[in-house]
Motif scaffolding. Structure first.
Motif, mmCIF file in Angstrom:
data_model
loop_
_atom_site.group_PDB
_atom_site.id
_atom_site.type_symbol
_atom_site.label_atom_id
_atom_site.label_comp_id
_atom_site.label_asym_id
_atom_site.label_seq_id
_atom_site.Cartn_x
_atom_site.Cartn_y
_atom_site.Cartn_z
ATOM 1 N N ARG A 287 0.843 -1.199 0.000
ATOM 2 C CA ARG A 287 0.000 0.000 0.000
ATOM 3 C C ARG A 287 0.872 1.240 0.000
ATOM 4 O O ARG A 287 2.025 1.203 0.430
ATOM 5 N N GLU A 288 0.279 2.299 -0.441
ATOM 6 C CA GLU A 288 0.987 3.575 -0.454
ATOM 7 C C GLU A 288 0.389 4.497 0.604
ATOM 8 O O GLU A 288 -0.826 4.638 0.701
ATOM 9 N N TYR A 289 1.263 5.079 1.417
ATOM 10 C CA TYR A 289 0.874 6.054 2.427
ATOM 11 C C TYR A 289 1.775 7.273 2.273
ATOM 12 O O TYR A 289 3.004 7.149 2.284
ATOM 13 N N ASP A 290 1.179 8.439 2.108
ATOM 14 C CA ASP A 290 1.935 9.690 1.978
ATOM 15 C C ASP A 290 3.029 9.594 0.928
ATOM 16 O O ASP A 290 4.153 10.063 1.113
ATOM 17 N N GLY A 291 2.730 8.922 -0.177
ATOM 18 C CA GLY A 291 3.664 8.844 -1.288
ATOM 19 C C GLY A 291 4.724 7.769 -1.167
ATOM 20 O O GLY A 291 5.565 7.637 -2.057
ATOM 21 N N ALA A 292 4.727 6.996 -0.091
ATOM 22 C CA ALA A 292 5.716 5.924 0.078
ATOM 23 C C ALA A 292 5.005 4.571 0.116
ATOM 24 O O ALA A 292 3.889 4.469 0.620
ATOM 25 N N GLU A 293 5.665 3.540 -0.415
ATOM 26 C CA GLU A 293 5.083 2.201 -0.425
ATOM 27 C C GLU A 293 5.487 1.425 0.829
ATOM 28 O O GLU A 293 6.611 1.562 1.330
ATOM 29 N N TYR A 294 4.547 0.597 1.301
ATOM 30 C CA TYR A 294 4.755 -0.223 2.496
ATOM 31 C C TYR A 294 4.244 -1.631 2.225
ATOM 32 O O TYR A 294 3.231 -1.811 1.564
ATOM 33 N N VAL A 295 4.956 -2.617 2.768
ATOM 34 C CA VAL A 295 4.601 -4.030 2.613
ATOM 35 C C VAL A 295 3.898 -4.507 3.884
ATOM 36 O O VAL A 295 4.339 -4.199 5.002
ATOM 37 N N LEU A 296 2.823 -5.288 3.726
ATOM 38 C CA LEU A 296 2.119 -5.851 4.869
ATOM 39 C C LEU A 296 2.870 -7.073 5.394
ATOM 40 O O LEU A 296 3.104 -8.033 4.665
ATOM 41 N N GLU A 297 3.276 -7.012 6.640
ATOM 42 C CA GLU A 297 3.880 -8.158 7.324
ATOM 43 C C GLU A 297 2.852 -8.681 8.326
ATOM 44 O O GLU A 297 2.437 -7.948 9.227
ATOM 45 N N GLU A 298 2.438 -9.908 8.149
ATOM 46 C CA GLU A 298 1.437 -10.489 9.035
ATOM 47 C C GLU A 298 2.085 -11.059 10.284
ATOM 48 O O GLU A 298 3.265 -11.411 10.279
ATOM 49 N N SER A 299 1.303 -11.155 11.335
ATOM 50 C CA SER A 299 1.826 -11.662 12.606
ATOM 51 C C SER A 299 2.087 -13.163 12.532
ATOM 52 O O SER A 299 1.510 -13.868 11.706
ATOM 53 N N ILE A 300 2.968 -13.613 13.395
ATOM 54 C CA ILE A 300 3.265 -15.036 13.512
ATOM 55 C C ILE A 300 2.325 -15.622 14.565
ATOM 56 O O ILE A 300 2.199 -15.072 15.660
ATOM 57 N N THR A 301 1.686 -16.725 14.234
ATOM 58 C CA THR A 301 0.846 -17.420 15.200
ATOM 59 C C THR A 301 1.398 -18.833 15.350
ATOM 60 O O THR A 301 1.611 -19.529 14.361
ATOM 61 N N THR A 302 1.624 -19.225 16.591
ATOM 62 C CA THR A 302 2.144 -20.563 16.863
ATOM 63 C C THR A 302 1.056 -21.418 17.503
ATOM 64 O O THR A 302 0.099 -20.883 18.071
ATOM 65 N N ASP A 303 1.193 -22.722 17.421
ATOM 66 C CA ASP A 303 0.235 -23.603 18.077
ATOM 67 C C ASP A 303 0.370 -23.486 19.595
ATOM 68 O O ASP A 303 -0.620 -23.397 20.306
ATOM 69 N N PHE A 304 1.620 -23.494 20.062
ATOM 70 C CA PHE A 304 1.882 -23.425 21.495
ATOM 71 C C PHE A 304 2.959 -22.394 21.781
ATOM 72 O O PHE A 304 3.874 -22.215 20.984
ATOM 73 N N ALA A 305 2.835 -21.744 22.923
ATOM 74 C CA ALA A 305 3.879 -20.851 23.426
ATOM 75 C C ALA A 305 4.221 -21.315 24.830
ATOM 76 O O ALA A 305 3.317 -21.557 25.647
ATOM 77 N N LEU A 306 5.498 -21.470 25.097
ATOM 78 C CA LEU A 306 5.965 -21.870 26.419
ATOM 79 C C LEU A 306 6.791 -20.726 26.988
ATOM 80 O O LEU A 306 7.783 -20.321 26.388
ATOM 81 N N VAL A 307 6.372 -20.194 28.127
ATOM 82 C CA VAL A 307 7.096 -19.086 28.747
ATOM 83 C C VAL A 307 7.342 -19.411 30.214
ATOM 84 O O VAL A 307 6.680 -20.275 30.799
ATOM 85 N N ARG A 308 8.315 -18.704 30.791
ATOM 86 C CA ARG A 308 8.639 -18.890 32.210
ATOM 87 C C ARG A 308 8.618 -17.524 32.869
ATOM 88 O O ARG A 308 9.303 -16.601 32.430
ATOM 89 N N ALA A 309 7.825 -17.406 33.927
ATOM 90 C CA ALA A 309 7.678 -16.136 34.627
ATOM 91 C C ALA A 309 8.197 -16.255 36.050
ATOM 92 O O ALA A 309 8.172 -17.333 36.648
ATOM 93 N N ALA A 310 8.668 -15.150 36.578
ATOM 94 C CA ALA A 310 9.148 -15.127 37.959
ATOM 95 C C ALA A 310 7.974 -15.252 38.925
ATOM 96 O O ALA A 310 8.031 -16.004 39.899
ATOM 97 N N ARG A 311 6.909 -14.521 38.634
ATOM 98 C CA ARG A 311 5.718 -14.553 39.482
ATOM 99 C C ARG A 311 4.477 -14.573 38.599
ATOM 100 O O ARG A 311 4.468 -14.057 37.498
ATOM 101 N N GLY A 312 3.434 -15.172 39.120
ATOM 102 C CA GLY A 312 2.169 -15.201 38.407
ATOM 103 C C GLY A 312 1.067 -15.675 39.320
ATOM 104 O O GLY A 312 1.321 -16.172 40.418
ATOM 105 N N ASP A 313 -0.164 -15.469 38.879
ATOM 106 C CA ASP A 313 -1.290 -15.958 39.671
ATOM 107 C C ASP A 313 -2.046 -17.027 38.879
ATOM 108 O O ASP A 313 -1.735 -17.291 37.721
ATOM 109 N N SER A 314 -3.016 -17.636 39.518
ATOM 110 C CA SER A 314 -3.735 -18.744 38.887
ATOM 111 C C SER A 314 -4.596 -18.290 37.708
ATOM 112 O O SER A 314 -5.054 -19.120 36.936
ATOM 113 N N HIS A 315 -4.807 -16.993 37.554
ATOM 114 C CA HIS A 315 -5.548 -16.462 36.401
ATOM 115 C C HIS A 315 -4.635 -16.261 35.192
ATOM 116 O O HIS A 315 -5.103 -15.900 34.116
ATOM 117 N N GLY A 316 -3.315 -16.461 35.377
ATOM 118 C CA GLY A 316 -2.386 -16.333 34.266
ATOM 119 C C GLY A 316 -1.723 -14.978 34.140
ATOM 120 O O GLY A 316 -0.964 -14.755 33.201
#
Length: 145
Positions: free
Chosen positions: A36-65
């Motif tokens: 697409r063109e915005y203000d006379g310049a062209e830009y490419v659409l980069e779509e987000s990455i979606t994964t089946d699973f994400a595994l993260v490790r947190a220092a603290r958290g509650d049971s609601h996530g």
């Protein structure tokens, strides 16, 4: 999001190899991306990455996530968690809902489907973090040795 990076290249035009067949030929190539063109310049659409699973490790958290990350773990863990269809969070210290101050939460629980509290031994075992120290080298000349 739209970005100027990749405009006029094969990234935008498509045809980059995504998968090869057994003979080494391109079996699946990247598709053409929206430009697409915005203000006379062209830009490419980069779509987000979606994964089946994400595994993260947190220092603290509650049971609601709701999660709080320490130090550099805050750089990419929230983004990785948001990219997963199902997010599993290992939590070093599990707190009751309401014990985390809202301003300290780095990732809201809406992005987390499973919370796995770690035992004390599991929480202190951080195999990826290795302290390496080498003996001081003596007899060198120059510098601040």
């Amino acid at each position: 999001f739209f970005t100027p990076a990749g405009v006029g290249t094969q990234v935008a035009d498509g045809g980059l190899p995504w998968r090869y067949d057994a003979e080494g030929s391109v079996a699946v190539a990247s598709p053409r991306k929206e430009v697409r063109e915005y203000d006379g310049a062209e830009y490419v659409l980069e779509e987000s990455i979606t994964t089946d699973f994400a595994l993260v490790r947190a220092a603290r958290g509650d049971s609601h996530g709701n999660l709080v990350f320490d130090k550099s773990a805050r750089n990419f863990n929230p983004l990785a968690a948001m990219a997963g269809r199902v997010t599993i969070a290992e939590v070093e210290e599990l707190l009751e809902p309401g014990e985390l101050a809202p301003d300290t939460i780095h990732l809201p629980g809406v992005f987390v489907q499973w919370v796995l509290p770690l035992t004390t031994a599991e929480a202190t075992d951080k195999r990826i973090e290795k302290t390496t120290v080498r003996a001081a080298h003596t007899g060198m000349t120059g510098g601040d040795n």
